[in-house]
Design a protein around this motif. Structure first.
Motif, mmCIF file in Angstrom:
data_model
loop_
_atom_site.group_PDB
_atom_site.id
_atom_site.type_symbol
_atom_site.label_atom_id
_atom_site.label_comp_id
_atom_site.label_asym_id
_atom_site.label_seq_id
_atom_site.Cartn_x
_atom_site.Cartn_y
_atom_site.Cartn_z
ATOM 1 N N ILE A 4 0.848 -1.188 0.000
ATOM 2 C CA ILE A 4 0.000 0.000 0.000
ATOM 3 C C ILE A 4 0.884 1.239 0.000
ATOM 4 O O ILE A 4 1.790 1.353 0.827
ATOM 5 N N LYS A 5 0.632 2.146 -0.905
ATOM 6 C CA LYS A 5 1.295 3.453 -0.916
ATOM 7 C C LYS A 5 0.379 4.387 -0.126
ATOM 8 O O LYS A 5 -0.574 4.951 -0.662
ATOM 9 N N ALA A 6 0.636 4.538 1.163
ATOM 10 C CA ALA A 6 -0.245 5.295 2.050
ATOM 11 C C ALA A 6 -0.487 6.709 1.550
ATOM 12 O O ALA A 6 -1.613 7.211 1.621
ATOM 13 N N LYS A 7 0.537 7.375 1.037
ATOM 14 C CA LYS A 7 0.371 8.768 0.619
ATOM 15 C C LYS A 7 -0.550 8.922 -0.582
ATOM 16 O O LYS A 7 -1.005 10.019 -0.878
ATOM 17 N N ASN A 8 -0.875 7.825 -1.286
ATOM 18 C CA ASN A 8 -1.803 7.877 -2.422
ATOM 19 C C ASN A 8 -3.241 7.555 -2.028
ATOM 20 O O ASN A 8 -4.145 7.693 -2.837
ATOM 21 N N PHE A 9 -3.453 7.113 -0.783
ATOM 22 C CA PHE A 9 -4.784 6.703 -0.354
ATOM 23 C C PHE A 9 -5.671 7.918 -0.073
ATOM 24 O O PHE A 9 -5.261 8.856 0.597
ATOM 25 N N THR A 10 -6.879 7.884 -0.605
ATOM 26 C CA THR A 10 -7.904 8.872 -0.279
ATOM 27 C C THR A 10 -9.209 8.129 -0.036
ATOM 28 O O THR A 10 -9.351 6.961 -0.395
ATOM 29 N N ALA A 11 -10.138 8.825 0.558
ATOM 30 C CA ALA A 11 -11.455 8.250 0.830
ATOM 31 C C ALA A 11 -12.512 9.254 0.381
ATOM 32 O O ALA A 11 -12.215 10.422 0.139
ATOM 33 N N ASP A 12 -13.745 8.791 0.308
ATOM 34 C CA ASP A 12 -14.834 9.662 -0.151
ATOM 35 C C ASP A 12 -15.415 10.514 0.968
ATOM 36 O O ASP A 12 -16.314 11.317 0.741
ATOM 37 N N ARG A 13 -14.895 10.333 2.197
ATOM 38 C CA ARG A 13 -15.361 11.124 3.340
ATOM 39 C C ARG A 13 -14.241 11.185 4.374
ATOM 40 O O ARG A 13 -13.340 10.347 4.372
ATOM 41 N N ALA A 14 -14.334 12.172 5.249
ATOM 42 C CA ALA A 14 -13.355 12.284 6.326
ATOM 43 C C ALA A 14 -13.389 11.031 7.190
ATOM 44 O O ALA A 14 -14.451 10.501 7.492
#
Length: 103
Positions: A4-14
């Protein structure tokens, strides 16, 4: 096996999360957020690791509120009964290890 590249992870909500592992009832999750969480006390211990960004960790001790600035690589351990809330400064990615189903 996963990488997993943590810095590339996003989500659709906080505080959206990617479930990484559940080891005998202890979960490891990667969170993305740009908003504060809520004041809470976990059902068990919690390990909170800043992987990207900065976070102001607010916690209560001896009837007073304290704030600790956390940067990449910093770790916060919340023992049972530790009331706390994380306030990211902009976007942050956080690894949280805690009892399954904890707040």
């Amino acid at each position: 096996m996963i990488f997993i590249k943590a810095k590339n992870f996003t989500a659709d909500r906080a505080w959206g999360a990617l479930d990484i592992a559940n080891m005998n009832g202890v979960t490891t999750r990667l969170h993305w957020t740009d908003q504060p969480y809520k004041w809470h006390i976990n059902d068990g211990e919690e390990v909170f690791v800043v992987l990207d960004g900065e976070v102001n960790m607010h916690y209560r001790k001896d009837n007073a509120e304290h704030v600790q600035r956390m940067s990449v690589g910093d770790i916060f351990f919340a023992a049972i009964g530790t009331e706390h809330v994380a306030h990211p400064i902009g976007e942050a990615r956080i690894l949280v290890i805690e009892k399954e189903g904890s707040v």
